[in-house]
Design a protein around this motif. Structure first.
Motif, PDB file in Angstrom:
ATOM      1  N   ALA A 904       0.833  -1.204   0.000  1.00  0.00           N
ATOM      2  CA  ALA A 904       0.000   0.000   0.000  1.00  0.00           C
ATOM      3  C   ALA A 904       0.866   1.253   0.000  1.00  0.00           C
ATOM      4  O   ALA A 904       0.573   2.237  -0.701  1.00  0.00           O
ATOM      5  N   ARG A 905       1.959   1.237   0.763  1.00  0.00           N
ATOM      6  CA  ARG A 905       2.869   2.384   0.786  1.00  0.00           C
ATOM      7  C   ARG A 905       3.535   2.607  -0.564  1.00  0.00           C
ATOM      8  O   ARG A 905       3.874   3.736  -0.922  1.00  0.00           O
ATOM      9  N   LEU A 906       3.730   1.526  -1.297  1.00  0.00           N
ATOM     10  CA  LEU A 906       4.340   1.626  -2.628  1.00  0.00           C
ATOM     11  C   LEU A 906       3.326   1.997  -3.700  1.00  0.00           C
ATOM     12  O   LEU A 906       3.678   2.117  -4.877  1.00  0.00           O
ATOM     13  N   GLY A 907       2.073   2.157  -3.314  1.00  0.00           N
ATOM     14  CA  GLY A 907       1.038   2.492  -4.276  1.00  0.00           C
ATOM     15  C   GLY A 907       0.574   1.315  -5.111  1.00  0.00           C
ATOM     16  O   GLY A 907      -0.107   1.489  -6.119  1.00  0.00           O
ATOM     17  N   ALA A 912      -1.617  -4.970  -2.574  1.00  0.00           N
ATOM     18  CA  ALA A 912      -1.939  -4.766  -1.162  1.00  0.00           C
ATOM     19  C   ALA A 912      -3.268  -5.426  -0.818  1.00  0.00           C
ATOM     20  O   ALA A 912      -3.407  -6.081   0.227  1.00  0.00           O
ATOM     21  N   LYS A 913      -4.261  -5.251  -1.691  1.00  0.00           N
ATOM     22  CA  LYS A 913      -5.575  -5.856  -1.468  1.00  0.00           C
ATOM     23  C   LYS A 913      -5.454  -7.381  -1.352  1.00  0.00           C
ATOM     24  O   LYS A 913      -6.044  -8.002  -0.459  1.00  0.00           O
ATOM     25  N   ALA A 914      -4.678  -7.986  -2.253  1.00  0.00           N
ATOM     26  CA  ALA A 914      -4.534  -9.444  -2.234  1.00  0.00           C
ATOM     27  C   ALA A 914      -3.919  -9.919  -0.918  1.00  0.00           C
ATOM     28  O   ALA A 914      -4.386 -10.893  -0.306  1.00  0.00           O
ATOM     29  N   TYR A 915      -2.868  -9.219  -0.452  1.00  0.00           N
ATOM     30  CA  TYR A 915      -2.225  -9.643   0.799  1.00  0.00           C
ATOM     31  C   TYR A 915      -3.124  -9.397   2.006  1.00  0.00           C
ATOM     32  O   TYR A 915      -3.210 -10.234   2.925  1.00  0.00           O
ATOM     33  N   PHE A 916      -3.807  -8.243   2.054  1.00  0.00           N
ATOM     34  CA  PHE A 916      -4.704  -7.975   3.174  1.00  0.00           C
ATOM     35  C   PHE A 916      -5.826  -9.013   3.241  1.00  0.00           C
ATOM     36  O   PHE A 916      -6.221  -9.461   4.327  1.00  0.00           O
ATOM     37  N   GLU A 917      -6.345  -9.411   2.083  1.00  0.00           N
ATOM     38  CA  GLU A 917      -7.422 -10.399   2.092  1.00  0.00           C
ATOM     39  C   GLU A 917      -6.918 -11.770   2.527  1.00  0.00           C
ATOM     40  O   GLU A 917      -7.626 -12.504   3.219  1.00  0.00           O
ATOM     41  N   LEU A 918      -5.680 -12.121   2.152  1.00  0.00           N
ATOM     42  CA  LEU A 918      -5.089 -13.354   2.654  1.00  0.00           C
ATOM     43  C   LEU A 918      -4.877 -13.279   4.168  1.00  0.00           C
ATOM     44  O   LEU A 918      -5.121 -14.254   4.894  1.00  0.00           O
ATOM     45  N   ALA A 919      -4.422 -12.117   4.634  1.00  0.00           N
ATOM     46  CA  ALA A 919      -4.232 -11.935   6.079  1.00  0.00           C
ATOM     47  C   ALA A 919      -5.560 -12.043   6.819  1.00  0.00           C
ATOM     48  O   ALA A 919      -5.652 -12.649   7.894  1.00  0.00           O
ATOM     49  N   LEU A 920      -6.596 -11.445   6.243  1.00  0.00           N
ATOM     50  CA  LEU A 920      -7.922 -11.506   6.853  1.00  0.00           C
ATOM     51  C   LEU A 920      -8.414 -12.951   6.922  1.00  0.00           C
ATOM     52  O   LEU A 920      -8.948 -13.404   7.947  1.00  0.00           O
ATOM     53  N   ALA A 921      -8.230 -13.702   5.834  1.00  0.00           N
ATOM     54  CA  ALA A 921      -8.649 -15.104   5.822  1.00  0.00           C
ATOM     55  C   ALA A 921      -7.872 -15.916   6.860  1.00  0.00           C
ATOM     56  O   ALA A 921      -8.443 -16.793   7.532  1.00  0.00           O
ATOM     57  N   ALA A 922      -6.564 -15.624   7.013  1.00  0.00           N
ATOM     58  CA  ALA A 922      -5.760 -16.340   7.997  1.00  0.00           C
ATOM     59  C   ALA A 922      -6.266 -16.076   9.406  1.00  0.00           C
ATOM     60  O   ALA A 922      -6.345 -16.989  10.238  1.00  0.00           O
ATOM     61  N   ARG A 923      -6.628 -14.825   9.688  1.00  0.00           N
ATOM     62  CA  ARG A 923      -7.148 -14.482  11.018  1.00  0.00           C
ATOM     63  C   ARG A 923      -8.524 -15.106  11.260  1.00  0.00           C
ATOM     64  O   ARG A 923      -8.820 -15.601  12.346  1.00  0.00           O
ATOM     65  N   VAL A 937      -9.716  -2.699   8.957  1.00  0.00           N
ATOM     66  CA  VAL A 937      -9.468  -1.254   8.955  1.00  0.00           C
ATOM     67  C   VAL A 937      -8.327  -0.917   7.990  1.00  0.00           C
ATOM     68  O   VAL A 937      -8.367   0.105   7.289  1.00  0.00           O
ATOM     69  N   ASP A 938      -7.295  -1.787   7.932  1.00  0.00           N
ATOM     70  CA  ASP A 938      -6.186  -1.561   6.991  1.00  0.00           C
ATOM     71  C   ASP A 938      -6.633  -1.722   5.539  1.00  0.00           C
ATOM     72  O   ASP A 938      -6.190  -0.996   4.641  1.00  0.00           O
ATOM     73  N   LEU A 939      -7.497  -2.693   5.294  1.00  0.00           N
ATOM     74  CA  LEU A 939      -7.921  -3.015   3.937  1.00  0.00           C
ATOM     75  C   LEU A 939      -8.866  -1.960   3.363  1.00  0.00           C
ATOM     76  O   LEU A 939      -8.856  -1.701   2.146  1.00  0.00           O
ATOM     77  N   ALA A 940      -9.652  -1.332   4.222  1.00  0.00           N
ATOM     78  CA  ALA A 940     -10.708  -0.432   3.751  1.00  0.00           C
ATOM     79  C   ALA A 940     -10.200   0.695   2.843  1.00  0.00           C
ATOM     80  O   ALA A 940     -10.745   0.903   1.744  1.00  0.00           O
ATOM     81  N   PRO A 941      -9.164   1.493   3.212  1.00  0.00           N
ATOM     82  CA  PRO A 941      -8.729   2.568   2.318  1.00  0.00           C
ATOM     83  C   PRO A 941      -8.183   2.052   0.984  1.00  0.00           C
ATOM     84  O   PRO A 941      -8.295   2.744  -0.038  1.00  0.00           O
ATOM     85  N   VAL A 942      -7.595   0.857   0.972  1.00  0.00           N
ATOM     86  CA  VAL A 942      -7.118   0.280  -0.282  1.00  0.00           C
ATOM     87  C   VAL A 942      -8.305   0.005  -1.204  1.00  0.00           C
ATOM     88  O   VAL A 942      -8.280   0.330  -2.399  1.00  0.00           O
ATOM     89  N   LEU A 943      -9.370  -0.587  -0.639  1.00  0.00           N
ATOM     90  CA  LEU A 943     -10.578  -0.848  -1.440  1.00  0.00           C
ATOM     91  C   LEU A 943     -11.184   0.448  -1.953  1.00  0.00           C
ATOM     92  O   LEU A 943     -11.652   0.527  -3.095  1.00  0.00           O
ATOM     93  N   ALA A 944     -11.174   1.472  -1.108  1.00  0.00           N
ATOM     94  CA  ALA A 944     -11.751   2.766  -1.523  1.00  0.00           C
ATOM     95  C   ALA A 944     -10.991   3.339  -2.707  1.00  0.00           C
ATOM     96  O   ALA A 944     -11.585   3.859  -3.663  1.00  0.00           O
ATOM     97  N   ARG A 945      -9.660   3.233  -2.672  1.00  0.00           N
ATOM     98  CA  ARG A 945      -8.866   3.747  -3.798  1.00  0.00           C
ATOM     99  C   ARG A 945      -9.096   2.939  -5.067  1.00  0.00           C
ATOM    100  O   ARG A 945      -8.946   3.435  -6.173  1.00  0.00           O
TER     101      ARG A 945
END
Length: 986
Positions: A904-907, A912-923, A937-945
């Motif tokens: 996400a920091r790299l734009g 970023a979305k793919a990794y956050f969703e994998l992290a969410l599934a793991a949790r 909360v981390d994934l939300a702004p990425v989805l918005a963009r």
């Protein structure tokens, strides 16, 4: 340190080339022909039983003489004498159905070769390519020619070809690694020679092409391809494989090809699916039972039209075979429950039955939930358990239940699952349960079982005596099996003589009419027929309180240091006074008493053995567990680091058991979890407070790494009672310090601080540097969590001084890793990086591999703070592979989230979305609702963009609810602020 070929009794053995034995006085010459062939076969299968039939087939192929088996015996006998005369320590023991060559340590070159390959594989996964390549080269250097060259035996040659193939594969592996390291110039000549020797191996040709291309010789690389293609077409009529064709295309296009000899990065490993436990006890091969009862139970368990969970309660008196019947039913229906089978012995007939909350903790762990996520209360565990089971098809087997209160919380809520219970009581309060009662065998079943064990012909010869024998033992399966085993072991006894023996015993024992009295009479008869040493062992073994015991326990209770203590148990197994099973992971034998047999053993022990002898046996038994647990901790940490030890007796089992621990210490600890917990409890009850606390804090290595937090707490509370009752100040402080770490794992800040400060005060009085360091390390973490970084740094500095006094390098590395979080927040990133690199060097030097991923992840976080996002991306990706390899599901969730953040920091929002969703599934897979909420909360702004504002808002709303329900006010407010930003941006 990698394995090296070493002497054992001044002997080494080589099969990677011509067969060679080097004894104390030099090379040992073995007669060519059959002796060499038999020796080669036994060495190829070292430590495995080789059947006589297999030896016969190897020596004579399809046309053995009538005297073949006799000739094999003579050959083995002469081989033994030849080796013994040369002073070679190489036991060849008779093991049905053949022979076993016992070889310990790194004395056989093929074993050393395999060990080096395995260690190199670990190094590759850790990113240590140069070390792996060097290790593989040293493995290949062990070869002196083709395996078993000079032995023209076709059967042996076929076996040797497998090892020859491993040699080529290892060679290709190190060549590819050296390509990764940029050594293409150095390996061109070597690869050219190998391709000439093995022109059809496409992998070698691919290495040659890539090495030539990277050395600036693309024309020669293409010529190597064309030569290989011509050979394949002419010899086999085949075109080159995809790897070679892709390399040719890349070279023609002038592409820069890096890495291994196949273009393109490897696909990331898939996220692991949920756990499917397979915990059923073994089925009985000669099972005899009521088929109508079994069909009734099956219909309830797998019936397709039920609306609720199917529950069957198998009831019966002691010795009726309830557990055997349940295991048999479980195996018959197992394929209808593809998501696994859970099993637990509820110990309903013991003084302390297993609590439902403890069973749920075990089941949740088996279903893949880390211990740190498992809730404390029974109700919360029931909720999590039923949620996990809601969409699974799982069979639950609950053995030896005492009451409905044990069973009801363990019932899944879904009709896709089924529950099988055994009990001595009618559990009529279990909702919807079908009661089926196991009766004693009738005459026909009893005679059937008797005939299966001793032979139907023998029963037919004495039908009246057989019927009388069945009547005498009352049809109880356990009693009948014991008598049948006695007869099977003594074929010269008649059935009538056994009836007479039973009748004589009946006059001296209690009435043999029914129930336990029948079993006691049968056990007494068998017990009286054993030799004195076996009777003593039979009683002393009953002192061991674990569920299933390894063979070394026999040596411990008898104080026998023989190499194979399990041999002492064979007489008990022969007469079925002891059950034997096999551990699937290792093939090791395990032993256990049936409950009634153990009670009988203790009854005899108390009558025949003095209290002092019994106490010394328990002390050695505990000393054996302590010695092995200590070895496991050393293997994990590289030494006695980051742990406290006491002065209790150590009893070291034979080297074979120690080697098993060293080979995979965490797996060994996990496999012995129940035995270790039982030993800690037994030590407390028997008044061995020093052994109790030492074993408890050493076992915490397992409890923490695998998340067994309930066992951690119970064993330590038991140890705390023991040390306080004995006035053992150091032991009490050690247990409190370990409990402090447990409370930190559970997020119980107040309890952690109280335990640690109490322990710290005692260690200060004792001036115990290691104890002080452990307490200050954890108190530093609590200070960080409280926002007092200055206090944390003071505690960390004091801890490192204490660790230096204690010469605890790994402990120092751990503290360095902890304090870099503070340095990073203060902008001292260079200093933080230097400390982390020092920690990694410490961990690598000591062999503490578990610490390396934690330190590397910290380096990635430092790189993010320093704005080195590409470097962080590489670091996090590397560590993700390491935690997946070790099946650290919590660490995997952390790393996936880190990768989402840095992308996400790299734009790179899609990544970023793919990794956050994998992290969410793991949790979500481990039901960590709070961790999942933070990732939402981390994934939300990425989805918005990416234009998905509606889903972004939904995710944050869900997180707000989770934080609010759990009283996490700071997190709830932050999530609401994030929601406000999202709403304003629409």
């Amino acid at each position: 340190m990698s394995a090296v070929l070493r002497r054992s009794g001044d002997s080494v053995f080589r099969i990677l080339g011509p067969i060679e034995i080097e004894g104390p006085a030099g090379p040992v010459w073995v007669t060519p022909g059959r002796q060499q062939v038999v020796l080669a076969l036994l060495l190829m299968e070292a430590n495995q039983v080789v059947s006589t039939d297999q030896i016969v087939d190897t020596l004579w192929n399809q046309l053995p003489p009538d005297t073949a088996r006799t000739q094999v015996q003579i050959c083995v006998s002469r081989l033994r004498k030849k080796l013994a005369d040369a002073g070679v320590d190489l036991p060849i023991v008779t093991r049905m159905p053949g022979y076993q060559l016992l070889l310990g340590g790194n004395t056989l070159d093929s074993h050393v070769f395999a060990g080096k390959l395995a260690e190199a594989g670990v190094l590759v996964k850790e990113g240590r390519a140069a070390e792996a390549a060097s290790l593989l080269r040293s493995a290949v250097a062990l070869w002196r020619g083709p395996c078993l060259s000079g032995l023209p035996n076709p059967a042996l040659r076929a076996r040797a070809l497998r090892l020859d193939e491993d040699l080529l594969t290892a060679t290709e592996d190190y060549l590819e690694l050296e390509l990764e390291l940029g050594r293409h110039h150095q390996i061109v000549g070597e690869v050219t020679r190998l391709v000439h020797e093995h022109p059809m191996r496409e992998r070698l040709r691919a290495v040659l092409m890539l090495a030539l291309h990277r050395a600036g010789r693309p024309g020669e690389a293409l010529e190597a391809f064309r030569t290989g293609r011509h050979l394949l077409v002419e010899e086999l009529g085949l075109e080159p494989g995809e790897r070679l064709r892709l390399l040719e295309s890349a070279i023609l296009a002038g592409d820069t090809i890096g890495g291994r000899a196949e273009p393109g990065p490897p696909a990331p490993p898939p996220a692991p699916s949920f756990e499917r436990p397979r915990q059923l006890p073994a089925d009985t091969a000669d099972f005899i039972g009521n088929e109508a009862l079994i069909r009734t139970a099956e219909a309830v368990l797998v019936g397709g039209d039920r609306r609720a969970v199917g529950v069957v309660v198998v009831i019966g008196r002691p010795g009726s075979g309830k557990t055997t019947v349940a295991a048999h039913i479980g195996h018959r229906v197992a394929d209808r429950f593809p998501d696994g089978q859970l099993y637990c012995d509820l110990r309903g007939t013991r003084e302390e039955p297993t609590a439902a909350a403890d069973v749920l903790g075990r089941f949740l762990l088996a279903l893949g939930i880390p211990g740190t996520v498992i809730p404390m209360g029974l109700d919360e565990r029931v909720e999590m358990y039923r949620t996990l089971m809601a969409e699974r098809r799982t069979l639950v087997v609950l053995d030896d239940a005492s009451a409905e209160s044990q069973v009801i919380p363990l019932l899944p809520g879904s009709n896709t699952c089924a529950v099988l219970v055994t009990s001595r009581s009618r559990l009529t309060g279990v909702p919807g349960a079908r009661q089926v009662e196991v009766e004693v065998f009738d005459a026909a079943q009893s005679l059937d079982l008797l005939g299966r064990v001793i032979g139907a012909e023998r029963v037919a010869r004495e039908p009246e005596a057989a019927a009388a024998l069945v009547r005498t033992v009352g049809g109880l399966p356990l009693a009948l099996r014991i008598i049948a085993a006695r007869l099977a072991a003594r074929p010269h006894w008649s059935l009538a003589s056994m009836v007479h023996r039973l009748a004589s015993e009946r006059h001296r024992l209690d009435e043999l009419a029914h129930g336990e009295m029948t079993i006691r009479a049968s056990l007494s008869l068998t017990h009286n027929g054993m030799d004195r040493r076996s009777r003593t062992l039979f009683g002393l073994l009953g002192l061991a309180e674990g569920p299933e015991l390894p063979g070394w326990v026999a040596g411990a209770v008898l104080d026998d240091d023989s190499r194979y203590p399990s041999d002492l148990l064979e007489p008990l197994v022969d007469v079925q006074m002891l059950d034997v099973t096999t551990v699937e992971r290792t093939g090791e034998f395990r032993y256990r008493y049936q409950d009634i047999v153990r009670l009988f053993a203790l009854e005899k022990l108390n009558a025949e053995v003095s209290p002092d002898m019994r106490r010394r046996a328990v002390e050695r038994l505990l000393g054996g567990w302590l010695a092995l647990a200590e070895q496991a901790h050393r293997a994990i940490y590289g030494g006695d680091y980051a742990v406290l030890h006491g002065t209790a007796l150590r009893w070291l089992p034979p080297s074979t058991y120690v080697q098993q621990v060293a080979a995979d210490p965490l797996e060994w600890l996990d496999g012995e979890q129940a035995n270790l917990c039982a030993a800690i409890s037994q030590a407390a009850d028997a008044g061995f407070d020093e052994a109790c606390w030492d074993l408890a804090v050493t076992a915490a290595t397992l409890f923490e790494s695998h998340g067994y937090l309930d066992d951690w707490e119970k064993t330590h509370e038991k140890a705390l009672q023991a040390t306080r009752a004995a006035g053992n100040a150091r032991g009490t402080a050690a247990v409190l310090s370990s409990l402090g770490t447990l409370h930190i794992n559970r997020g119980q800040i107040t309890r952690a601080h109280e335990a640690l400060t109490t322990a710290l005060a005692t260690f200060q009085e004792l001036d115990d540097p290691r104890g002080l360091a452990l307490c200050r390390r954890d108190l530093g973490l609590l200070a960080r969590w409280a926002g007092d970084d200055d206090e944390a740094l003071v505690l960390y500095a004091d801890a490192m001084r204490d660790l230096d006094r204690a010469k605890d390098l790994v402990g120092r590395g751990i503290v360095l890793t902890h304090q870099t979080d503070i340095l990073c927040r203060r902008g001292r990133t260079d200093e933080a990086t230097a400390q982390l690199l020092e920690a990694i060097m410490i961990f690598e030097g000591a062999g503490y591999r578990n610490g390396i991923p934690h330190a590397l992840r910290r380096i990635g976080q430092v790189q993010v703070r320093a704005g080195k996002h590409q470097d962080a991306l590489v670091t996090f990706t590397r560590v993700l592979g390491m935690v997946r390899e070790s099946r650290d599901v919590i660490g995997e969730g952390h790393l996936l989230r880190n990768l989402g953040e840095v992308n996400a920091r790299l734009g790179q929002d899609r990544e970023a979305k793919a990794y956050f969703e994998l992290a969410l599934a793991a949790r979500e897979r481990i039901m960590d609702l709070v961790g999942a909420a933070a990732i939402r909360v981390d994934l939300a702004p990425v989805l918005a963009r990416l234009g998905d504002s509606n889903r972004a808002s939904e995710l944050v709303l869900h997180a707000v609810q989770i934080f609010g329900d759990r009283g996490m006010e700071r997190e709830r407010v932050a999530a609401e602020e994030a929601l406000t930003v999202l709403t304003a941006g629409r």
